[in-house]
Enzyme design. Structure first.
Site, PDB file in Angstrom:
ATOM      1  N   ARG A  56      16.822   0.119 -13.389  1.00  0.00           N
ATOM      2  CA  ARG A  56      15.469  -0.442 -13.331  1.00  0.00           C
ATOM      3  C   ARG A  56      15.557  -1.934 -13.018  1.00  0.00           C
ATOM      4  O   ARG A  56      14.746  -2.489 -12.288  1.00  0.00           O
ATOM      5  CB  ARG A  56      14.719  -0.197 -14.645  1.00  0.00           C
ATOM      6  CG  ARG A  56      13.378  -0.864 -14.670  1.00  0.00           C
ATOM      7  CD  ARG A  56      12.381  -0.367 -15.721  1.00  0.00           C
ATOM      8  NE  ARG A  56      12.904   0.260 -16.892  1.00  0.00           N
ATOM      9  CZ  ARG A  56      13.425  -0.366 -17.954  1.00  0.00           C
ATOM     10  NH1 ARG A  56      13.492  -1.688 -17.984  1.00  0.00           N
ATOM     11  NH2 ARG A  56      13.895   0.306 -18.987  1.00  0.00           N
ATOM     12  N   TYR A 108      -8.089  -4.358   1.131  1.00  0.00           N
ATOM     13  CA  TYR A 108      -7.871  -2.918   1.015  1.00  0.00           C
ATOM     14  C   TYR A 108      -8.662  -2.382  -0.198  1.00  0.00           C
ATOM     15  O   TYR A 108      -8.710  -3.035  -1.248  1.00  0.00           O
ATOM     16  CB  TYR A 108      -6.364  -2.664   0.863  1.00  0.00           C
ATOM     17  CG  TYR A 108      -6.014  -1.270   0.441  1.00  0.00           C
ATOM     18  CD1 TYR A 108      -6.437  -0.176   1.188  1.00  0.00           C
ATOM     19  CD2 TYR A 108      -5.280  -1.036  -0.723  1.00  0.00           C
ATOM     20  CE1 TYR A 108      -6.127   1.112   0.794  1.00  0.00           C
ATOM     21  CE2 TYR A 108      -4.962   0.256  -1.120  1.00  0.00           C
ATOM     22  CZ  TYR A 108      -5.392   1.323  -0.357  1.00  0.00           C
ATOM     23  OH  TYR A 108      -5.097   2.600  -0.757  1.00  0.00           O
ATOM     24  N   ASP A 180      -1.513 -10.935   1.278  1.00  0.00           N
ATOM     25  CA  ASP A 180      -1.118  -9.586   1.686  1.00  0.00           C
ATOM     26  C   ASP A 180      -0.902  -9.626   3.196  1.00  0.00           C
ATOM     27  O   ASP A 180      -1.845  -9.776   3.977  1.00  0.00           O
ATOM     28  CB  ASP A 180      -2.241  -8.602   1.310  1.00  0.00           C
ATOM     29  CG  ASP A 180      -1.894  -7.154   1.674  1.00  0.00           C
ATOM     30  OD1 ASP A 180      -1.053  -6.936   2.561  1.00  0.00           O
ATOM     31  OD2 ASP A 180      -2.513  -6.247   1.078  1.00  0.00           O
TER      32      ASP A 180
HETATM   33  C1  LIG Z   1      -3.482  -4.030   3.440  1.00  0.00           C
HETATM   34  C2  LIG Z   1      -2.982  -3.096   2.365  1.00  0.00           C
HETATM   35  N1  LIG Z   1      -2.454  -3.607   1.247  1.00  0.00           N
HETATM   36  C3  LIG Z   1      -1.985  -2.811   0.253  1.00  0.00           C
HETATM   37  C4  LIG Z   1      -2.059  -1.434   0.364  1.00  0.00           C
HETATM   38  C5  LIG Z   1      -1.556  -0.572  -0.764  1.00  0.00           C
HETATM   39  O1  LIG Z   1      -0.296  -0.066  -0.464  1.00  0.00           O
HETATM   40  P1  LIG Z   1       0.286   1.325  -0.977  1.00  0.00           P
HETATM   41  O2  LIG Z   1      -0.540   2.409  -0.359  1.00  0.00           O
HETATM   42  O3  LIG Z   1       1.705   1.305  -0.514  1.00  0.00           O
HETATM   43  O4  LIG Z   1       0.170   1.338  -2.462  1.00  0.00           O
HETATM   44  C6  LIG Z   1      -2.586  -0.858   1.513  1.00  0.00           C
HETATM   45  C7  LIG Z   1      -2.661   0.604   1.652  1.00  0.00           C
HETATM   46  O5  LIG Z   1      -3.295   1.121   2.556  1.00  0.00           O
HETATM   47  C8  LIG Z   1      -3.072  -1.722   2.542  1.00  0.00           C
HETATM   48  O6  LIG Z   1      -3.609  -1.231   3.682  1.00  0.00           O
END
Ligand SMILES: Cc1ncc(COP(=O)(O)O)c(C=O)c1O
Length: 387
Positions: A56, A108, A180
């Site tokens: 982990r 998202y 992000d």
């Molecule tokens: C821009 C963005 N950030 C984060 C995520 C979340 O990622 P995960 O689906 O790998 O948990 C997504 C998922 O579609 C996404 O499009």
């Protein structure tokens, strides 16, 4: 704490994509990083180990991925997680009850859901603002603002945030700036160079690029944040398994080859669709009609493969999605294969209806993730589906 191998920092992007964080296996010379399927490591005596105690905390396959992506983003430390959401959830453990977060309003759907439906109940406060206008971000900051979090370009409205401007606002507000970077990838955009403190990804998307695993990763150049993230990664334990880490690592080896191909198809399809449906109905930062095209040119090296198209009604959207043949109707994005989705009922279904409407995530919006198939086949596919 996982730190990049210093000699990796100086090579070109493609060389880093292929080699960073990876050295031939000391046991056999295997050129590919082995998948270390072990939960624990034998110790010679108390406190006498090879740097690995329990998986982990650390796993050599995961460590190679962490070093690789950190090197690609121009960071020094990387921390891999079991999903993009697991990564964000762990990042949010840097904060505590009473802390205020300014978040881009178009993120998202799962990001909004985590903040609004879970973390709010733990005493974190959120302001969701239109981060296309940096002044709105600045205005939303208060004395207890500890984090500014944005996604650029956004999912699914492909809106941009001026990273340098918001980076300066975060500094003035004494808040962390987390970005992000899933849609752009480090090939097209490196937010750490624009003042971000932490960059994270859903590795599920472009970094893996083959739609065969779920994962997330966060990278930083800040040693203090890295120490805390390492503690959280081990203490909270949302870590990826070695096989998923290896799949992501295999994916990043071709990131510099895939991204220009996504970009070529994205540009051509967006221009074609804009000619067919009108520029107002096609959202792509590479189109001159995109209101933030100049910013896109300034802070991105390419525009990528994500296009959103407004078709007016859910019926029309459904009709087009049914007709597509090379594009498959599915959640997710960023793989070599082309995908189409309906954000209102899929990726952003967890965003309340009125909020979706005010953002512009309409029932007629279709999101396309352009893969790297032959352009002619993609053009014929959209021609017959959008006829
Ligand atoms: C821009 C963005 N950030 C984060 C995520 C979340 O990622 P995960 O689906 O790998 O948990 C997504 C998922 O579609 C996404 O499009």
């Amino acid at each position: 704490m996982t730190r990049i191998l210093d000699e990796d920092a100086n090579s070109g992007f493609g060389t880093r994509a292929i080699h960073a964080g990876q050295r031939p296996d000391p046991l056999s010379g295997a050129i590919m990083t082995p998948i270390y399927t072990t939960s624990t490591y034998v110790q010679e005596g108390l406190g006498d180990n090879k740097g690995y105690e329990y998986a982990r905390g650390k796993n050599p396959t995961r460590e190679a991925l962490e070093r690789n992506v950190a090197a690609l983003e121009g960071a020094t430390h990387g921390f891999a997680f079991s999903s993009g959401m697991g990564c964000l959830d762990s990042l949010m453990k840097l904060f505590k009850a009473g802390d205020h977060v300014v978040c881009g309003e178009n993120v998202y759907g799962g990001t909004f859901r985590l903040f609004d439906r879970i973390l709010r109940h733990f005493g974190l406060e959120f302001a969701f603002v239109d981060s296309r206008d940096p002044q709105r971000v600045a205005d939303a900051c208060g004395p207890n603002t500890r984090l500014i979090l944005i996604e650029t370009p956004t999912n699914p409205l492909i809106r941009l945030t001026d990273l340098t401007a918001v980076g300066e606002i975060a500094k003035r507000a004494n808040a962390l700036f987390i970005v992000d970077n899933t849609f752009a990838t480090p090939f097209f955009q490196q937010p750490l160079q624009h003042g971000a403190d932490v960059v994270y990804h859903s590795t599920t998307k472009y970094l893996n690029g083959h739609s065969d695993m779920i994962g997330g990763i966060a990278v930083t150049t800040n040693d203090e944040i890295a120490e805390r993230l390492q503690f959280i990664q081990n203490a909270a334990g949302a870590v990826p398994g070695p096989f998923d880490s290896w799949l992501a690592l295999r994916g990043t080896k071709t990131l510099h080859l895939r991204m220009p191909a996504h970009d070529r198809n994205g540009r051509a399809l967006a221009a074609h669709l804009a000619g067919k449906l009108g520029h107002d109905n096609v959202i792509y930062p590479g189109l001159e009609s995109h209101p933030q095209h100049d910013l896109a040119k300034r802070q991105m090296k390419g525009f990528g493969g994500m296009i959103s198209v407004e078709l007016g009604t859910k019926e029309r959207a459904n009709e087009v999605l049914r007709r597509l043949r090379v594009f498959s109707l599915a959640e997710s994005l960023g793989g070599v294969e082309s995908l189409a989705s309906h954000p209102a009922s899929m990726t952003h279904a967890s965003v309340p209806v009125d909020r979706r409407a005010s953002l512009g995530i309409t029932e007629g919006l279709v999101r396309l993730s352009c893969g790297v198939e032959d352009l002619d086949d993609l053009l014929s596919d959209v021609d017959q589906a959008f006829a």
